[in-house]
Design a protein around this motif. Structure first.
Motif, mmCIF file in Angstrom:
data_model
loop_
_atom_site.group_PDB
_atom_site.id
_atom_site.type_symbol
_atom_site.label_atom_id
_atom_site.label_comp_id
_atom_site.label_asym_id
_atom_site.label_seq_id
_atom_site.Cartn_x
_atom_site.Cartn_y
_atom_site.Cartn_z
ATOM 1 N N ILE A 84 0.767 -1.201 -0.003
ATOM 2 C CA ILE A 84 -0.021 -0.032 0.087
ATOM 3 C C ILE A 84 1.084 1.188 0.089
ATOM 4 O O ILE A 84 1.732 1.294 0.876
ATOM 5 C CB ILE A 84 -0.919 0.024 1.300
ATOM 6 N N CYS A 95 3.225 -0.927 -6.139
ATOM 7 C CA CYS A 95 1.881 -1.297 -5.831
ATOM 8 C C CYS A 95 1.193 -1.918 -6.954
ATOM 9 O O CYS A 95 0.162 -2.615 -6.846
ATOM 10 C CB CYS A 95 1.015 -0.149 -5.487
ATOM 11 N N LYS A 138 6.094 -9.246 -0.210
ATOM 12 C CA LYS A 138 4.653 -9.154 -0.668
ATOM 13 C C LYS A 138 4.074 -10.437 -0.942
ATOM 14 O O LYS A 138 3.035 -10.995 -0.779
ATOM 15 C CB LYS A 138 4.548 -8.120 -1.861
#
Length: 199
Positions: free
Chosen positions: A30, A199, A179
């Motif tokens: 984010i 992102c 991630k």
């Protein structure tokens, strides 16, 4: 794991720094993009339970983080914008110290600290005093300490500040790797291309 910001507000006197921010943050990257003074750092400090909100609340899987207390903080890794360090510590001593604060015993803390120093490209500098490091090296040390407890939620305030191109690309790769492990990574940046890439 789901982090919910519910009408989060922070006021300093008459000045509103964060105004009723609501969002649901799931695992992944984010990005917080904005100019200086937009409230990114204040928002991150509230997420890390360093600052208490004036209004609203932060929920982790439906429970207020204020109630979770240390149980919440053990899930966090945090690299503040103004990262403090002990200049006379070696990089490895600093990592061992941070590991001890997170509950590691001496041997495991040393092993974890050395592993992370190698991951951020400071393995050969582990026994150098931090005061001899360049700005970019100090930033990489900050990133390593933020990952000491293998956090589920990693909060990075301007993580690429002071990094050269190679170190920046290496950090991007580390973030992609985290991630893929299902972690929640919240990062603030002035660089729209960087946020868009990650992102």
């Amino acid at each position: 794991m789901e982090l919910t910001l519910d009408r989060l507000t922070k006021q300093f006197g008459a000045r509103i720094a964060v105004d009723r921010v609501s969002a649901t943050l799931s695992p992944g990257v984010i990005g917080l993009l904005g100019a200086n003074g937009a409230g990114k750092t204040t928002l991150m400090r509230m997420i890390c339970d360093v600052l208490r909100p004036t209004g609203g609340q932060i929920l982790l899987d439906g429970r207020d983080i204020a109630e979770l207390d240390d149980g919440y903080r053990t899930l966090l890794g945090y690299l503040p914008q103004d990262f403090g360090y002990y200049p006379n510590f070696t990089a490895l001593d600093f990592m061992r110290y941070m590991a001890a604060l997170k509950g590691f015993d001496g041997r495991d803390g040393r092993k974890r600290g050395m592993l992370l120093l190698e991951e951020v490209g400071l393995g050969d500098d582990a026994r150098r005093k931090v005061k001899t490091f360049s700005g970019g090296m100090k930033q990489r040390l900050g990133i390593a300490q933020a990952m000491i407890n293998d956090p589920a939620i990693l909060v990075l305030d301007e993580p690429t500040a002071g990094l050269d191109v190679e170190a920046r690309l290496s950090l991007h790769e580390q973030i992609r790797n985290l991630k893929s492990q299902g972690k929640t990574i919240i990062l603030a940046s002035h660089d729209m291309a960087e946020v868009e890439t990650l992102c």
